[in-house]
Design an enzyme around this catalytic site. Structure first.
Site, mmCIF file in Angstrom:
data_model
loop_
_atom_site.group_PDB
_atom_site.id
_atom_site.type_symbol
_atom_site.label_atom_id
_atom_site.label_comp_id
_atom_site.label_asym_id
_atom_site.label_seq_id
_atom_site.Cartn_x
_atom_site.Cartn_y
_atom_site.Cartn_z
ATOM 1 N N ALA A 37 0.856 -1.188 0.000
ATOM 2 C CA ALA A 37 0.000 0.000 0.000
ATOM 3 C C ALA A 37 0.893 1.239 0.000
ATOM 4 O O ALA A 37 2.110 1.136 0.193
ATOM 5 C CB ALA A 37 -0.897 -0.004 1.234
ATOM 6 N N LYS A 38 0.327 2.373 -0.249
ATOM 7 C CA LYS A 38 1.088 3.626 -0.173
ATOM 8 C C LYS A 38 0.091 4.767 -0.050
ATOM 9 O O LYS A 38 -1.050 4.657 -0.502
ATOM 10 C CB LYS A 38 1.915 3.813 -1.456
#
Ligand code: NAD
Length: 416
Positions: free
Chosen positions: A105-106
């Site tokens: 994720a980011k």
């Protein structure tokens, strides 16, 4: 050249190479190319001068097949959804290469932290957290610091989440201060990981640290820590390159003294025990290990043909372009790819999450021993893929990662 320097296209090229060699099903490729969730939030924040401003924030969860999403949050004026999306997929592959139970994720908020007060930054962090809160959690998605975010930002995020859930939940985020459930050894982890894999590479070539000359680009968290630890382990750090110039000593630099000099003068240049050198010249010095730990796109179709190293250990994310991969291959340079070489940070983040969930904290020695075990195993897993598929290390790393994510999806079955 513009296409060569686009890191997202580079990631795509590597994905395609690995997926083709693995004969991966077209449909599954589609699944892995597409993030599982993208959230965009518009965050109203009261500025110190009384004006109300609206900031845009993103959180992208690329894959949660192997575990909760994991990845940093960056604050920068040029953050874009496309960038966050690509970085989220990068995290999926990185976590899979070191075999830790996280997906990728980011996140990011479009803002310029250099013109924001601490109060404004705190309000942005809290509102951003509140607006994506249902997607966060120790079992859902666990952020961490990235560009322009730090321990304090993580502490605000943890507090906001905890206020909403009415219980202190330290494991919702990593990279926290030690006093709030952070892990020992986190600050050094990425540089230490670089050293661990570099030592493994040396073994393959029957080399010892004492006769290994290293050029380090970037003297920040990753490069500074790596240089310091490697120098203590006996490596000869002959050059350190920074944004404003480089220093060179063929007998090896005293890294602690250089750190002191850089702290006091604000620069590595003009260090008494070394000669000054141009950045570009230092990058091309003859050495055994080149450790780029500053930024992306340093080893390109222009610089790669001129490199005079045996090993590239990628401390930075994306320092080598996909075109340069082929040039390094032809030159016989052994590349330890970023998704392995700099995975020490996310590995100790994993340890932080484990410790928070256990409520039991490890001493630094245990953190470092376990980090070494994970990095060494990952290095050997990668070597096994290299040998089995007769590919370069980068491709082997992507193949290993894709295989692991694919296997998790297969075991879980697709809920379609
Ligand atoms: P940092 O800001 O602490 O250090 C980067 C250093 O590079 C700075 O000292 C900067 O002055 C220097 N620099 C900038 N441009 C340069 C140039 N053209 N030539 C030479 N030096 C230059 O950042 P960091 O946390 O050390 O991250 C460095 C790289 O490692 C980034 O690509 C980052 O994404 C990656 N990375 C960091 C971590 C981590 O745990 N910090 C983990 C994985 C990957």
């Amino acid at each position: 050249m513009e296409t060569e320097l686009n890191p997202w296209l580079a990631a795509e090229t590597r994905f395609n190479r690995a997926a083709t060699l693995l004969n991966m099903d077209e449909g599954l490729q589609k699944v892995l190319r597409t993030p599982s969730r993208e959230i965009t939030v518009y965050i109203p924040v009261l500025l110190d001068d009384g004006r109300l401003e609206v900031f845009t924030g993103y959180r992208v969860q690329h894959s949660i097949a192997r575990g909760p999403g994991k990845g940093g949050i960056r604050f920068a004026p040029d953050v874009s959804l496309e960038e966050v999306r690509a970085l989220a997929s990068w995290m999926t592959w990185k976590c899979a290469v070191v075999n830790i139970p996280f997906g990728g994720a980011k996140g990011g908020v479009i803002c310029d932290p250099s013109v924001l007060s601490q109060g404004e930054l705190e309000r942005i962090t809290r509102r951003y957290t509140a607006d994506i809160i249902e997607f966060l959690g120790p079992e859902k998605d666990v952020p961490a610091p990235d560009m322009n975010t730090n321990e304090q930002v993580m502490a605000w995020l943890m507090d906001t989440y905890s206020m909403h859930t009415r219980q202190t939940t330290t494991a919702v985020v990593t990279g926290k201060p030690l006093d709030l459930g952070g892990s020992r050894g986190r600050r050094e982890a990425t540089g230490r990981g670089c050293m661990i894999v570099a030592l493994q590479a040396l073994k393959r070539f029957d080399m010892t640290p004492e006769n290994t000359r290293v050029v380090v680009q970037g003297f920040g968290n990753v490069g500074g820590m790596a240089a310091n630890l490697m120098s203590k382990a006996g490596f000869k750090i002959i050059s350190v390159i920074e944004h404003d110039g480089a220093v060179y000593n063929p007998n090896g630099l005293d890294i602690e003294a250089l750190m002191k000099h850089a702290r006091e003068s604000g620069s590595v240049v003009d260090f008494a025990e070394a000669e000054n050198m141009g950045r570009d010249e230092a990058l091309l010095l003859e050495c055994e290990i080149l450790l780029p730990a500053a930024k992306e796109n340093v080893i390109t179709s222009v610089t790669a043909p001129k490199l005079r190293c045996k090993i590239v250990c990628e401390g930075a994310n994306g320092p080598t372009t996909a075109v340069a991969d082929d040039i390094l291959k032809d030159k016989g340079i052994f590349v330890i790819p970023d998704i392995l070489a700099n995975a020490g940070g996310v590995t100790v983040s994993y340890f932080e999450w484990v410790q928070d969930r256990q409520g039991f904290f490890w001493n630094e020695e245990l953190v470092n021993t376990r980090l070494e075990e994970i990095m060494v195993n990952a290095f050997h897993d990668l070597m096994a893929y290299r040998e089995k598929h007769k590919v370069i290390n980068r491709t082997a790393a992507y193949m290993l990662a894709l295989d692991r994510v694919y296997f998790a999806i297969k075991l879980r079955g697709l809920y379609a």
